[in-house]
Scaffold this motif. Structure first.
Motif, PDB file in Angstrom:
ATOM      1  N   CYS A 149       0.571   3.039   3.719  1.00 28.71           N
ATOM      2  CA  CYS A 149       1.003   2.450   4.992  1.00 28.71           C
ATOM      3  C   CYS A 149       2.001   1.309   4.815  1.00 28.71           C
ATOM      4  CB  CYS A 149      -0.209   1.953   5.776  1.00 28.71           C
ATOM      5  SG  CYS A 149      -0.907   0.446   5.100  1.00 28.71           S
ATOM      6  N   CYS A 176      -6.728  -2.451   1.201  1.00 30.51           N
ATOM      7  CA  CYS A 176      -5.611  -2.492   2.144  1.00 30.51           C
ATOM      8  C   CYS A 176      -6.177  -2.754   3.542  1.00 30.51           C
ATOM      9  CB  CYS A 176      -4.848  -1.164   2.135  1.00 30.51           C
ATOM     10  SG  CYS A 176      -3.712  -1.042   3.534  1.00 30.51           S
ATOM     11  N   CYS A 215      -5.383   0.375   6.013  1.00 29.68           N
ATOM     12  CA  CYS A 215      -6.056   1.647   5.728  1.00 29.68           C
ATOM     13  C   CYS A 215      -7.572   1.478   5.717  1.00 29.68           C
ATOM     14  CB  CYS A 215      -5.613   2.198   4.384  1.00 29.68           C
ATOM     15  SG  CYS A 215      -3.895   2.686   4.342  1.00 29.68           S
ATOM     16  N   CYS A 229       0.848  -1.189   0.000  1.00 22.78           N
ATOM     17  CA  CYS A 229       0.000   0.000   0.000  1.00 22.78           C
ATOM     18  C   CYS A 229       0.887   1.243   0.000  1.00 22.78           C
ATOM     19  CB  CYS A 229      -0.883  -0.020   1.241  1.00 22.78           C
ATOM     20  SG  CYS A 229      -1.664   1.555   1.592  1.00 22.78           S
TER      21      CYS A 229
HETATM   22 ZN   LIG Z   1      -2.659   0.971   3.560  1.00 25.01          ZN
END
Ligand SMILES: [Zn+2]
Length: 387
Positions: A165, A182, A185, A162
């Motif tokens: 993150c 994700c 997230c 991702c």
């Molecule tokens: Zn993420």
């Protein structure tokens, strides 16, 4: 003329020209109606609003979202509600909205619905500029490939990292459709995490207190950091190794000294962040988990430099405490007993407020009286609770 198995309808036009309806996935339908009776077309009369329709706002979408206990992805793919948002664009929209595709729609609050609309408009606008998304079968009528696939954040990217993150993108199925997301997230919606941030001296602590008064736990990143300086030897030693023994006083690390070093030196600031952020993050996540286990429905993470530290992925929604420039300068001069010039220098060392406003979901103006701020907070809190 040769046809493929995906050519379902062929119109033969004058001059031996063929107009072929080619549909690999058989999502389309065809209807015949008399001229001037187009409103009888069942497929058109029930279509929802298009994403770029100015009337597609939260007043329109929120009741649909609250009505059904369906996964939010299924609601957004329902062409009777929103027209023209397909599988790829819903995945991308939910990623930007930080909402798990499986989350049950009627648990969402109005700010999350507003975020979905903003994100969808951004995704569609960008995709139109880039000529669409070419993954397997799509080509424009001019035979040109789209370029939006180069900007995808999750769709088709299973196993990749991702961009926000670093966690691994997963694939699942929602309503029979391949779905990418994700897991960090886009968390499942058992606990709403509010990121609280603000410009320096805009009055963030007032809002933090108001959340506490409502019984919402507040996780304070600054407090965690100061506490770790006393308890976490690894972090402490790493700071001393990199900043020298002069940074210490009788009680430990001299935060004022450290502050003045990193204030005027962006490289040192970055270094300090690299040392401290991972430790603070672990502790914050532990606290979030413990509140989740206790069955809390909402928690606030109070992070002064949420955007600067690129930590907004931690929160479902970001609340920014804002005040007009002059109020901010005066408050900072009083708070830190510094002159005007120094206050302005401190303010401009942070990300500018205009950018922060754009990156936030909810802005609370704290320029006026405390009672006015309290009133707007109460209104926002009522909407956040959603039920
Ligand atoms: Zn993420």
């Amino acid at each position: 003329m040769e046809f493929t198995k995906h050519d379902h309808v062929v119109f033969v036009l004058d001059g031996s020209i063929y107009l072929t309806y080619h549909d690999v996935r058989k999502f389309g339908t065809m209807e015949l109606v008399e001229k001037h009776k187009e409103e009888e077309l069942s497929s058109i009369s029930i279509l929802g609003k298009e994403i770029n329709d100015p009337n597609l706002n939260s007043d329109y979408l929120y009741p649909y979202v609250k009505k059904a206990a369906r996964p939010i992805k299924t609601v957004l793919l329902d062409q009777n509600i929103v027209s023209g948002l397909g599988n790829i664009y819903v995945d991308e929209t939910l990623y930007l909205s930080k909402i798990n595709p499986k989350n049950i729609s009627n648990k969402l609050n109005i700010y999350q619905v507003e975020k979905i609309i903003r994100s969808a408009k951004n995704v569609i606008d960008r995709a139109i500029i880039l000529g669409g998304t070419t993954i397997r079968t799509y080509q424009s009528s001019l035979g040109v490939d789209g370029r939006f696939q180069n900007e995808l954040n999750v769709h088709t990217l299973v196993g990749e990292s991702c961009k926000a993150c670093g966690d691994t993108i997963l694939k699942t199925r929602v309503g029979g459709r391949g779905t990418y997301y994700c897991p960090t997230c886009q968390r499942e919606n058992d606990l709403l995490i509010i990121g609280l941030t603000g410009g320096i001296a805009t009055g963030k602590s007032l809002i933090s207190e108001l959340f506490k008064k409502k019984g919402v736990p507040v996780i304070d990143a600054d407090k965690i950091y100061k506490n770790l300086l006393k308890t976490n030897k690894i972090m402490y030693n790493e700071i001393v190794e990199n900043f020298g023994f002069a940074i210490e006083n009788n009680e430990g690390i001299d935060l004022k000294k450290l502050g003045s070093i990193v204030f005027s030196n962006p490289e040192k600031r970055l270094l300090l962040n690299e040392i401290t952020h991972p430790h603070v993050l672990v502790e914050m996540n532990n606290e979030i988990d413990s509140y989740r286990k206790k069955g809390e429905k909402m928690v606030v993470i109070d992070v002064p430099l949420l955007f600067e530290a690129k930590l907004e992925y931690l929160a479902d929604l970001v609340v920014l405490v804002d005040s007009d420039n002059e109020t901010q300068i005066e408050r900072l001069m009083t708070r830190d007993s510094i002159n005007r010039e120094r206050a302005i220098a401190k303010i401009t060392s942070q990300l500018d407020m205009e950018t922060k406003r754009k990156m936030s979901d909810i802005v609370i103006d704290n320029s006026g009286l405390v009672s006015e701020t309290e009133n707007s907070f109460n209104e926002i809190f009522r909407k956040l609770r959603s039920d």
